[in-house]
Design a protein around this motif. Structure first.
Motif, short mmCIF file in Angstrom:
data_model
loop_
_atom_site.label_atom_id
_atom_site.label_comp_id
_atom_site.label_asym_id
_atom_site.label_seq_id
_atom_site.Cartn_x
_atom_site.Cartn_y
_atom_site.Cartn_z
N TRP A 215 7.31 0.04 -1.60
CA TRP A 215 8.44 0.49 -0.32
C TRP A 215 7.46 0.80 0.93
O TRP A 215 7.97 0.68 2.06
CB TRP A 215 9.19 1.74 -0.92
N GLN A 216 6.18 0.95 0.65
CA GLN A 216 5.33 1.55 1.86
C GLN A 216 4.53 0.21 2.53
O GLN A 216 3.72 0.47 3.51
CB GLN A 216 4.39 2.65 1.38
N ALA A 217 4.55 -0.71 1.67
CA ALA A 217 3.74 -2.03 2.09
C ALA A 217 3.60 -2.40 3.19
O ALA A 217 2.97 -2.70 3.93
CB ALA A 217 3.81 -3.05 0.97
N GLU A 218 5.00 -2.80 3.75
CA GLU A 218 5.36 -3.53 4.97
C GLU A 218 4.87 -2.51 6.30
O GLU A 218 3.99 -3.23 6.84
CB GLU A 218 6.79 -3.60 5.36
N GLY A 219 5.06 -1.24 6.02
CA GLY A 219 4.33 -0.37 7.30
C GLY A 219 2.88 -0.45 7.16
O GLY A 219 2.24 -0.59 8.30
N ILE A 220 2.33 -0.42 6.11
CA ILE A 220 0.75 -0.48 5.98
C ILE A 220 0.48 -1.77 6.56
O ILE A 220 -0.81 -1.75 7.33
CB ILE A 220 0.43 -0.35 4.40
N LEU A 221 1.02 -2.74 6.28
CA LEU A 221 0.23 -3.89 6.71
C LEU A 221 0.64 -4.24 8.25
O LEU A 221 -0.25 -4.85 8.72
CB LEU A 221 1.22 -5.24 5.92
N LYS A 222 1.62 -3.86 8.54
CA LYS A 222 1.98 -3.82 9.88
C LYS A 222 1.02 -3.04 10.94
O LYS A 222 0.45 -3.60 11.94
CB LYS A 222 3.30 -3.55 10.36
N ARG A 223 0.55 -1.95 10.55
CA ARG A 223 -0.58 -1.15 11.04
C ARG A 223 -1.81 -1.91 11.18
O ARG A 223 -2.63 -2.03 11.94
CB ARG A 223 -0.71 0.12 10.41
N ALA A 224 -2.08 -2.55 9.87
CA ALA A 224 -3.32 -3.18 9.66
C ALA A 224 -3.29 -4.44 10.86
O ALA A 224 -4.40 -4.55 11.15
CB ALA A 224 -3.62 -3.87 8.36
#
Length: 256
Positions: A215-224
């Motif tokens: 559930w957190q992956a998309e936000g983490i990747l967008k920040r990267a």
């Protein structure tokens, strides 16, 4: 040797997966916690000793457990191995995926870098991708969903990998084939593309509690992608409040 013991291990050692599992129905948790505890035990094995031989033996112990499970006979008594065997046999989990999840962790024992990007991708697929597939299959996902579910696991795995970069480097590991900002952005974008591909495939309802671990992956990747410098500084994690709210919304709406 119960699911409760597995849940306790996951709560202490893998709190994000614990939270995702707790958002699932009780029946699903009984299958997820033994798998998540197994993953945790295997991931820890290379780091409990500085002796490569002992670390190899610890991983081989788990590979032997997987072989015993697949063989249908008695399995070594252990607080994780026993409930894992029950879940794996009841849901016909594939031995190759279980074994690959363990075998991939040999990389953590040594300081050798990945040969190329394909080798790193294969590692992420065997670990995060394999765990996502095993979890979803245990909950009733069909074999025809494996490719899509592994994509979700790959996207989740890339996010976890980028978050772990500082810890890897503290251990004198070289976790990235190419550490340039533009290469980090490309890796993160491929993770996002994998998540998008998984959602486009519309996984079955049965798989959703397993997929919710990402559930957190998309936000983490967008920040990267937006700020690749965050990776080296360990600054990709979402705020606790935002993370909790996002999980609650997904659980309430049946999404992942």
């Amino acid at each position: 040797m119960s699911v409760a013991a597995c849940a306790g291990l996951v709560e202490r050692g893998d709190p994000d997966r614990f939270r995702a599992a707790m958002a699932a129905p009780v029946a699903a948790r009984e299958k997820l916690f033994p798998l998540y505890a197994f993953n945790l035990e295997v991931a820890r094995a290379p780091f409990v000793t500085k002796e490569p031989m002992i670390a190899e033996m610890r991983l081989q112990w788990w590979r032997d457990v997987v072989e015993q499970i697949a063989g249908g006979g008695p399995v070594r008594a252990h607080e994780v191995a026993t409930p894992l065997a029950q879940v794996a046999r009841e849901t016909a989990l594939p031995e190759p995926a279980l074994d690959a999840l363990v075998a991939a962790r040999r990389w953590d024992i040594y300081s050798d870098p990945f040969e190329d990007q394909a080798a790193l991708d294969a590692h992420v697929d065997a670990t995060a991708g394999g765990l996502m597939w095993l979890s979803a299959k245990a909950l009733g996902a069909g074999d025809d969903e494996e490719a899509a579910i592994r994509k979700a696991g790959f996207g989740h795995g890339v996010a976890l990998w980028l978050m772990a970069i500082p810890a890897f480097e503290e251990r004198n590991k070289r976790p990235l084939v190419d550490g340039r900002p533009e290469a980090v952005v490309e890796f993160a974008r491929r993770g996002l593309a994998a998540l998008k591909g998984a959602r486009k495939a519309r996984p079955s309802k049965a798989a959703i509690p397993a997929l919710r671990a990402a559930w957190q992956a998309e936000g983490i990747l967008k920040r990267a992608v937006a700020e690749p410098g965050r990776v080296a500084h360990g600054a990709l994690a979402p705020s606790p409040a935002g993370s909790a709210a996002a999980l609650a919304i997904r659980a309430a709406t049946g999404r992942w």
